[in-house]
Design a protein around this motif. Structure first.
Motif, PDB file in Angstrom:
ATOM      1  N   ASP A 151       0.845  -1.187   0.000  1.00  0.00           N
ATOM      2  CA  ASP A 151       0.000   0.000   0.000  1.00  0.00           C
ATOM      3  C   ASP A 151       0.881   1.238   0.000  1.00  0.00           C
ATOM      4  O   ASP A 151       1.944   1.251   0.628  1.00  0.00           O
ATOM      5  N   VAL A 152       0.440   2.269  -0.699  1.00  0.00           N
ATOM      6  CA  VAL A 152       1.134   3.562  -0.711  1.00  0.00           C
ATOM      7  C   VAL A 152       0.240   4.554   0.035  1.00  0.00           C
ATOM      8  O   VAL A 152      -0.784   4.994  -0.494  1.00  0.00           O
ATOM      9  N   SER A 153       0.615   4.883   1.262  1.00  0.00           N
ATOM     10  CA  SER A 153      -0.188   5.729   2.131  1.00  0.00           C
ATOM     11  C   SER A 153       0.343   7.158   2.127  1.00  0.00           C
ATOM     12  O   SER A 153       1.469   7.413   1.662  1.00  0.00           O
ATOM     13  N   PRO A 154      -0.436   8.113   2.628  1.00  0.00           N
ATOM     14  CA  PRO A 154       0.048   9.497   2.713  1.00  0.00           C
ATOM     15  C   PRO A 154       1.357   9.575   3.494  1.00  0.00           C
ATOM     16  O   PRO A 154       1.525   8.921   4.524  1.00  0.00           O
ATOM     17  N   GLY A 155       2.286  10.367   3.009  1.00  0.00           N
ATOM     18  CA  GLY A 155       3.604  10.479   3.613  1.00  0.00           C
ATOM     19  C   GLY A 155       4.651   9.618   2.949  1.00  0.00           C
ATOM     20  O   GLY A 155       5.835   9.709   3.296  1.00  0.00           O
ATOM     21  N   PHE A 156       4.246   8.784   1.984  1.00  0.00           N
ATOM     22  CA  PHE A 156       5.220   7.941   1.301  1.00  0.00           C
ATOM     23  C   PHE A 156       6.167   8.813   0.471  1.00  0.00           C
ATOM     24  O   PHE A 156       5.742   9.711  -0.246  1.00  0.00           O
TER      25      PHE A 156
END
Length: 644
Positions: A151-156
């Motif tokens: 998963d690519v979450s906010p802050g990546f």
């Protein structure tokens, strides 16, 4: 034999012969092959934490490569964090395939133990807590990795990935990436990709209410051309920003379309207007690519001549969900005039109201289908394994062998099937049908005798019979599909209060008139499916007592997920007793979804607590009891053999 049994039961002292017999029947007396087969059904965490410490022989067998080669922890809600750490610590060197999808309860420190599995070839970490630094540290140690899901979450921040991590990503051939923020994620680093699966779950606003932009960072926009790419799959959740981000991904492919592209699939809810880049991509694919699988937004297909120019070779999956595809177009452009399509494994015609009618402009919902079109489809695609005909009215005409169920019965290789409720109704005229039996579940008038607590309050649907009536076309269909694993029976006018990956529709339509003849008896016929794992029943207005549910619980012992919505009369739940008995027999159930109108919720939830049914469902990890359960047809939603 009888005398020896008497000797064993008379005194408590066993004879030497009986002792030898008991010793030979001991579990450890089986061969290693049989024991390994038994242990393969034990969760991996139990093998290492518990079974391995029972004796020396089992300690060796629990570490056998056949058991440690592949570890499946996906949604294993009973796996504690300390057990997962111990499992990865002691067997990490042998693990080559690891699936931890949906293990959201595991902390970052537990996920970091994946770095111990230095022989990993495939790993699925979707739904796990990952940061850029943690991912970089982990992938730096996995030099043999070829398949990755994250998963690519906010802050990546891709800039935090080390050179060793990027070297590992450059060798990855399969990538499944779920985006919760506008980003390319790790795609620019994966230069050897053959399969790219993208799931866009980006919200239009942040938690603070700020509007997100679909523009990606300039440093991330340098995505290389993937000439090895064979499979491109993108599934979008509702939202404008998801469409904006996927356009940036497609723009890269439109610049230079990979010549080896064999599967191109995009699942978009609602409308998705074409852009200049997408038109260039489709034109390039029509000229230079021979496809095996195709799924496009309905707005790209409706009214266009795109299908006439696409070239297909041994296709295995087609999806034309919600398209205005007529039966003549289906036969001419897709089935190639009814020629041999034995390679086709999956076909999604959900919401295609005109696909079984020769003319898409004049057909009405109450009109009968053209059985000749369906017969051509069945004959051409004789090896279909996944078929979705839901969300449309498919009414069969009179005549022997022309009913939809009778024609589908020839598809003996089906493993998943989704049908509208009205399509399984017998097509006999109402005047020729037998009168319905009086509803024994009705509340008696006057001072009738009350129902005793603890006594079964619903009648059997087959009074004096061994099973469903063989004259039912639905009964005959299921009898011819004994190996069916997934079945969905959904009302043609049903719309979930909050569907997954589709725009919410608030105006609910009444059930189809033909669905009134589908009730408890037809539901009980599902009990023939001994290998059934997933069952969905929605908008069946003629469910009276739910006695058919009990038959399913008794006979379908492999059932793992059950979804029920709007059964019986609107606003009422009159089958709670049957549902309670059904769940007591569903020993393998992992996912239970229930959807009803708000007035019916009190009828459901409080009896569950009062009757102690919580003891029945306490082992069911995912239980949803509300009016906004995520409910959607799942058959053929994702092409087969694309992942795991």
């Amino acid at each position: 034999m009888a005398s020896s049994g008497e000797d064993l039961s008379s005194d408590g002292d066993s004879t030497p012969a009986a002792t030898a017999m008991a010793g030979s029947a001991h579990l450890l007396g089986f061969s290693d092959e049989i024991l390994l087969h038994i242990l393969s059904h034990v969760p991996s965490t139990d093998l290492v934490v518990n079974v391995r410490h029972t004796c020396r022989k089992l300690a060796e067998l629990c570490l056998d490569k056949s058991l440690t080669h592949t570890v499946l922890l996906e949604k294993d809600y009973e796996a504690r964090e300390d057990q997962v750490k111990q499992l990865l610590k002691e067997t990490g060197r042998e693990i080559q395939q690891l699936n931890m999808a949906g293990c959201y309860w595991l902390s970052g420190s537990a996920i970091e133990h994946v770095a111990r599995c230095r022989s990993l070839v495939r790993v699925n970490l979707s739904g796990c807590h990952l940061t850029s630094l943690r991912l970089s540290k982990m992938l730096s140690a996995l030099q043999h990795l070829r398949s990755l899901a994250i998963d690519v979450s906010p802050g990546f921040d891709a800039g935090q990935l080390s050179s060793e991590c990027k070297a590992t990503l450059s060798r990855v051939r399969e990538l499944r990436q779920t985006l919760f923020t506008p980003s390319y994620g790790v795609v620019p680093c994966c230069t050897s990709l053959e399969k790219l699966l993208l799931y866009f779950e980006i919200l239009d606003r942040t938690r603070e209410g700020a509007i997100l932009s679909g523009q990606l960072f300039v440093g991330q926009s340098n995505v290389p051309h993937y000439q090895n790419l064979r499979v491109f799959y993108a599934r979008l959740a509702p939202g404008y920003i998801n469409q904006e981000v996927v356009r940036l991904y497609l723009a890269v492919l439109s610049d230079r379309t990979p010549e080896n592209l064999h599967a191109f699939l995009i699942s978009v809810p609602g409308s998705f207007a074409e852009s200049g880049a997408t038109r260039n991509l489709l034109d390039s694919m029509a000229r230079n690519v021979v496809l095996d699988a195709l799924q496009l937004p309905k707005s790209w297909l409706n009214g266009s001549a795109l299908l006439q120019h696409m070239k297909f070779s041994n296709p295995f999956y087609f999806s034309f969900s919600r398209c205005t595809l007529s039966g003549s177009q289906l036969i001419q452009h897709i089935l190639n005039g009814g020629k041999d399509l034995r390679s086709l494994a999956g076909l999604n015609l959900s919401g295609c109201a005109h696909c079984l009618s020769p003319d898409s402009l004049l057909r009405r919902a109450e009109d009968d289908i053209d059985s000749g079109i369906l017969e051509t489809l069945v004959a051409a695609c004789c090896n279909l394994r996944h078929l979705n005909l839901s969300a449309a009215h498919h009414h069969s005409s009179e005549g022997p062998g022309r009913h939809l169920c009778q024609l589908l019965a020839r598809l003996c290789h089906l493993r998943s099937l989704s049908l509208p409720v009205c399509s399984v109704a017998d097509s006999a005229p109402w005047a020729d049908r037998k009168p319905a039996q009086p509803a024994m579940h009705a509340v008696p008038c006057g001072f009738g005798k009350k129902v005793r607590i603890g006594v079964q309050a619903y009648p059997s649907p087959f009074s004096g019979q061994a099973g469903p009536q063989p004259s039912s076309v639905f009964w005959s269909l299921l009898k011819s599909l004994p190996f069916l694993e997934r079945l969905e029976l959904i009302g043609s006018n049903f719309s979930s209060a909050m569907p997954r990956n589709e725009p919410a529709i608030r105006n609910s339509l009444p059930p189809c008139s033909r669905a009134q003849s589908v009730g408890d008896t037809e539901v009980a016929a599902i009990g023939q499916l001994a290998f059934l794992r997933h069952l969905t029943l929605a908008q069946l207005p003629s469910i009276l007592t739910g006695s058919g549910l009990v038959s399913i619980g008794l006979q379908c012992q492999q059932l793992q997920s059950l979804s029920l919505a709007n059964l019986g009369m609107m606003g009422k739940v009159v089958y709670m007793s049957a549902l309670s008995d059904m769940l007591k027999h569903c020993k393998r159930l992992k996912d239970l979804s229930f959807q009803a109108e708000r007035p019916a919720l009190n009828v459901v939830i409080f009896p569950l607590l009062h009757e102690g049914l919580t003891d029945v469902i306490r082992d069911v990890p995912m239980v949803h009891l509300d009016e906004i359960t995520l409910f959607k047809s799942r058959v053929a939603e994702e092409p087969p053999n694309l992942w795991w």
